[in-house]
Design a protein around this motif. Structure first.
Motif, mmCIF file in Angstrom:
data_model
loop_
_atom_site.group_PDB
_atom_site.id
_atom_site.type_symbol
_atom_site.label_atom_id
_atom_site.label_comp_id
_atom_site.label_asym_id
_atom_site.label_seq_id
_atom_site.Cartn_x
_atom_site.Cartn_y
_atom_site.Cartn_z
ATOM 1 N N THR A 180 -31.837 81.918 41.290
ATOM 2 C CA THR A 180 -30.419 82.243 41.969
ATOM 3 C C THR A 180 -29.224 81.307 41.342
ATOM 4 O O THR A 180 -28.222 81.234 41.985
ATOM 5 C CB THR A 180 -30.400 82.046 43.579
ATOM 6 N N GLU A 181 -29.666 80.555 40.077
ATOM 7 C CA GLU A 181 -28.774 79.721 39.517
ATOM 8 C C GLU A 181 -27.730 80.776 39.019
ATOM 9 O O GLU A 181 -27.947 81.762 38.211
ATOM 10 C CB GLU A 181 -29.398 79.050 38.493
ATOM 11 N N GLY A 182 -26.523 80.441 39.359
ATOM 12 C CA GLY A 182 -25.336 81.277 38.702
ATOM 13 C C GLY A 182 -25.073 82.455 39.520
ATOM 14 O O GLY A 182 -24.167 83.506 39.283
ATOM 15 N N ALA A 183 -25.852 82.562 40.652
ATOM 16 C CA ALA A 183 -25.756 83.861 41.672
ATOM 17 C C ALA A 183 -24.225 83.858 42.105
ATOM 18 O O ALA A 183 -23.493 82.796 42.919
ATOM 19 C CB ALA A 183 -26.878 83.966 42.673
ATOM 20 N N LYS A 184 -23.577 85.072 42.252
ATOM 21 C CA LYS A 184 -22.316 85.180 43.083
ATOM 22 C C LYS A 184 -22.728 85.889 44.374
ATOM 23 O O LYS A 184 -22.084 85.817 45.260
ATOM 24 C CB LYS A 184 -21.507 86.180 42.166
ATOM 25 N N ALA A 185 -23.642 86.661 44.442
ATOM 26 C CA ALA A 185 -23.913 87.320 45.686
ATOM 27 C C ALA A 185 -25.740 87.555 45.567
ATOM 28 O O ALA A 185 -26.259 87.765 44.433
ATOM 29 C CB ALA A 185 -23.443 88.643 45.932
ATOM 30 N N LEU A 186 -26.192 88.053 46.762
ATOM 31 C CA LEU A 186 -27.714 88.523 46.684
ATOM 32 C C LEU A 186 -27.749 89.764 47.436
ATOM 33 O O LEU A 186 -27.015 89.986 48.577
ATOM 34 C CB LEU A 186 -28.713 87.547 47.335
ATOM 35 N N LEU A 192 -25.504 92.567 51.375
ATOM 36 C CA LEU A 192 -25.222 91.713 50.666
ATOM 37 C C LEU A 192 -25.221 90.319 51.382
ATOM 38 O O LEU A 192 -24.728 90.266 52.389
ATOM 39 C CB LEU A 192 -23.778 91.976 50.171
ATOM 40 N N HIS A 193 -25.412 89.309 50.476
ATOM 41 C CA HIS A 193 -25.435 87.947 51.144
ATOM 42 C C HIS A 193 -24.826 86.996 50.377
ATOM 43 O O HIS A 193 -24.764 87.279 49.086
ATOM 44 C CB HIS A 193 -27.016 87.441 51.239
ATOM 45 N N ILE A 292 -23.820 98.050 53.216
ATOM 46 C CA ILE A 292 -23.397 97.465 51.923
ATOM 47 C C ILE A 292 -21.924 97.409 52.056
ATOM 48 O O ILE A 292 -21.532 96.259 51.494
ATOM 49 C CB ILE A 292 -23.844 98.530 50.662
ATOM 50 N N ALA A 293 -21.085 98.364 52.249
ATOM 51 C CA ALA A 293 -19.632 98.284 52.513
ATOM 52 C C ALA A 293 -19.236 97.210 53.574
ATOM 53 O O ALA A 293 -18.339 96.411 53.212
ATOM 54 C CB ALA A 293 -19.275 99.486 52.745
ATOM 55 N N LEU A 294 -19.876 96.883 54.457
ATOM 56 C CA LEU A 294 -19.655 96.144 55.652
ATOM 57 C C LEU A 294 -19.681 94.705 55.106
ATOM 58 O O LEU A 294 -18.586 93.859 55.324
ATOM 59 C CB LEU A 294 -20.166 96.586 56.812
ATOM 60 N N THR A 295 -20.739 94.378 54.508
ATOM 61 C CA THR A 295 -21.010 93.081 53.992
ATOM 62 C C THR A 295 -20.012 92.668 52.925
ATOM 63 O O THR A 295 -19.637 91.773 52.807
ATOM 64 C CB THR A 295 -22.437 92.679 53.746
ATOM 65 N N ALA A 296 -20.006 93.636 51.855
ATOM 66 C CA ALA A 296 -19.143 93.372 50.830
ATOM 67 C C ALA A 296 -17.805 93.092 50.972
ATOM 68 O O ALA A 296 -16.947 92.022 50.757
ATOM 69 C CB ALA A 296 -19.031 94.747 49.839
ATOM 70 N N THR A 297 -17.171 93.793 52.140
ATOM 71 C CA THR A 297 -15.805 93.453 52.528
ATOM 72 C C THR A 297 -15.691 92.317 53.392
ATOM 73 O O THR A 297 -14.636 91.346 53.297
ATOM 74 C CB THR A 297 -15.098 94.749 53.451
ATOM 75 N N GLU A 298 -16.609 92.245 54.228
ATOM 76 C CA GLU A 298 -16.462 90.827 55.184
ATOM 77 C C GLU A 298 -16.724 89.584 54.065
ATOM 78 O O GLU A 298 -15.998 88.580 54.415
ATOM 79 C CB GLU A 298 -17.562 91.046 56.140
ATOM 80 N N LEU A 299 -17.719 89.516 53.330
ATOM 81 C CA LEU A 299 -18.233 88.446 52.469
ATOM 82 C C LEU A 299 -17.410 88.033 51.201
ATOM 83 O O LEU A 299 -17.258 87.021 50.767
ATOM 84 C CB LEU A 299 -19.477 88.200 52.533
ATOM 85 N N PHE A 300 -16.960 89.336 50.824
ATOM 86 C CA PHE A 300 -16.266 89.072 49.401
ATOM 87 C C PHE A 300 -14.812 89.579 49.337
ATOM 88 O O PHE A 300 -14.423 90.286 48.455
ATOM 89 C CB PHE A 300 -17.306 89.902 48.247
ATOM 90 N N GLY A 301 -14.251 89.461 50.325
ATOM 91 C CA GLY A 301 -12.876 89.813 50.720
ATOM 92 C C GLY A 301 -11.944 89.502 49.437
ATOM 93 O O GLY A 301 -10.850 90.164 49.035
ATOM 94 N N LYS A 302 -11.915 88.064 48.875
ATOM 95 C CA LYS A 302 -11.275 87.655 48.068
ATOM 96 C C LYS A 302 -11.402 88.688 46.724
ATOM 97 O O LYS A 302 -10.610 88.691 45.631
ATOM 98 C CB LYS A 302 -11.689 86.177 47.600
ATOM 99 N N GLU A 303 -12.502 88.997 46.412
ATOM 100 C CA GLU A 303 -12.713 90.096 45.147
ATOM 101 C C GLU A 303 -11.934 91.436 45.320
ATOM 102 O O GLU A 303 -11.480 91.863 44.640
ATOM 103 C CB GLU A 303 -14.403 90.165 45.078
ATOM 104 N N TYR A 304 -11.903 91.812 46.476
ATOM 105 C CA TYR A 304 -11.292 92.999 46.937
ATOM 106 C C TYR A 304 -9.731 92.643 46.897
ATOM 107 O O TYR A 304 -8.878 93.491 46.483
ATOM 108 C CB TYR A 304 -11.649 93.295 48.086
ATOM 109 N N GLU A 305 -9.344 91.422 47.391
ATOM 110 C CA GLU A 305 -8.232 91.100 47.113
ATOM 111 C C GLU A 305 -7.485 91.014 45.546
ATOM 112 O O GLU A 305 -6.411 91.426 45.220
ATOM 113 C CB GLU A 305 -7.703 89.766 47.708
#
Length: 399
Positions: A180-186, A192-193, A292-305
């Motif tokens: 997981t070195e360099g991981a952005k997400a799992l 998604l985590h 997948i969509a629920l966890t993506a928007t909840e955890l990675f909102g900055k990427e959507y922004e």
């Protein structure tokens, strides 16, 4: 003595006691003690008043289908396990479902299916038509066969980054399974985590479909989510309104965001639609495909922004935010890029600086692969001043 033969030397009650003693679990999204799963199936069957069948399949929402390898690697084991489940349930009727596209697999199983008097169907499992039947995950069948061959070991089947499917101990940490070195997400199962969730065990992560995948800075959360939702739309039977319309809306919002037309209100709308799907649909397709969509928007909102407000894909994946241009200082006018462009959108001739027509360019990158001077540049930033007409190599000064 085979597993089924061994099971049939025992009474149904003793078979169930052994399953309970080994603490065998139902696999997939309906995880829990298998004996409780059987009890619930028998209670539903009594209400429906139909002939009971033991039905094995992957979860409908499983678009990755990596766990199908358990069947492909040892078909006999799956048929034996399904027959043991039927015996424990007090029925002889068994059915095995494989995905619709797996017609060749279904045909290859014909002889084994005949041996165990099991019907094999290559189609989407209709939950309504199977109401009153005992639905069992294919992996559970493998566990049952192992149990009555005295070879059962508890664990979780996983495929790490698309690799071979293997069974690991339930207390194995994700960090011990994948680098997981360099991981952005799992991506663990359907959700998604954050990278720190690599400390979860395989059991805690809820890997219902066997998928363990590490996403890095080169992977776009929006694009990956859109890809998963598109696969779910293709696999869905489309008969349930919440599932059908929900997947359409979720996939549309991801696609719009990836193509530069996203809106911040999409995040709240994703939460509203996704949560409604999870509790308003009868099968796993609607129940978990929105995760997948629920966890993506909840955890990675900055990427959507970044996609919506800054018009930028941090991973450089979404073509709408990527510009490709030919550096006039480096171009030698060799015409290699002109020859490989599938859209004929590169203008140029020998010894003249080539130019890319942005309107037709699909950003496929084939021109970049063949350029001997590395003159073709991909960027999410500002494009420098470029020639607007054919100019001889070395003669462009407004750079």
């Amino acid at each position: 003595m085979g597993a089924l033969e061994h099971a049939k030397t025992m009474s149904r009650e003793d078979v169930l006691k052994k399953i309970a003693a080994l603490e065998i679990q139902e696999s997939g999204i309906h995880a829990g003690p298998l004996t409780a799963h059987f009890d619930a199936a028998l209670a539903e069957n009594a209400e429906e008043g139909t002939d009971l069948a033991a039905v094995a399949a992957l979860n409908n929402a499983d678009t990755d289908q990596v766990l199908l390898e358990v069947l492909k690697n040892d078909p006999e084991k799956i048929f034996e396990g399904l027959a043991i489940a039927a015996y424990a349930l007090g029925t002889e009727k068994t059915v095995l479902y494989v995905p619709e596209a797996e017609t060749a697999l279904a045909e290859s199983l014909a002889d084994t299916a005949a041996k165990y008097q099991t019907e094999v169907k290559a189609e989407f499992l209709n939950i309504r038509e199977n109401k009153g039947n005992a639905l069992i995950h294919i992996v559970t069948c493998a566990d049952l066969a192992d149990a009555f061959s005295d070879a059962y070991t508890p664990g979780v089947y996983v495929s790490v980054n698309g690799g071979e499917v293997k069974k690991v101990a339930a207390d194995t940490k994700i960090a011990d399974l994948a680098d997981t070195e360099g991981a952005k997400a799992l991506l663990l199962g359907y959700r998604l985590h954050q990278p720190e969730d690599a400390q979860l065990t395989a059991a805690e992560a809820g890997i219902a479909n066997g998928v363990v995948r590490v996403l890095t800075e080169k992977d776009c959360i929006v694009a990956e989510t859109e890809k998963k939702l598109t696969a779910s739309r293709k696999q869905s039977c489309g008969k349930c309104v919440f599932c059908r319309e929900g997947l359409i809306q979720l996939q549309y919002m991801q696609k719009e965001t990836a193509e530069g037309r996203g809106k911040m209100e999409f995040l709240d709308l994703t939460k509203e639609i996704g949560e409604a799907m999870c509790c308003s649909t009868p099968c796993s397709m609607g129940q978990v495909s929105a995760e997948i969509a629920l966890t993506a928007t909840e955890l990675f909102g900055k990427e959507y922004e970044a996609h919506i407000k800054k018009k930028n894909c941090p991973a450089g994946v979404c073509a709408s935010f990527v510009n490709i241009y030919i550096d006039p200082k480096l171009c030698s006018g060799c015409e290699e890029c002109v020859d490989v462009c599938p859209k004929d959108c590169i203008e140029g001739k020998a010894k003249y600086i080539h130019m890319i027509d942005d309107f037709d360019c699909t950003k496929c990158g084939k021109c970049m692969e063949v350029c001997p001077e590395d003159a073709i540049v991909q960027t999410t930033g500002k494009v420098p001043k470029l020639p607007n007409r054919l100019t001889k190599v070395g003669k462009f000064k407004k750079y």
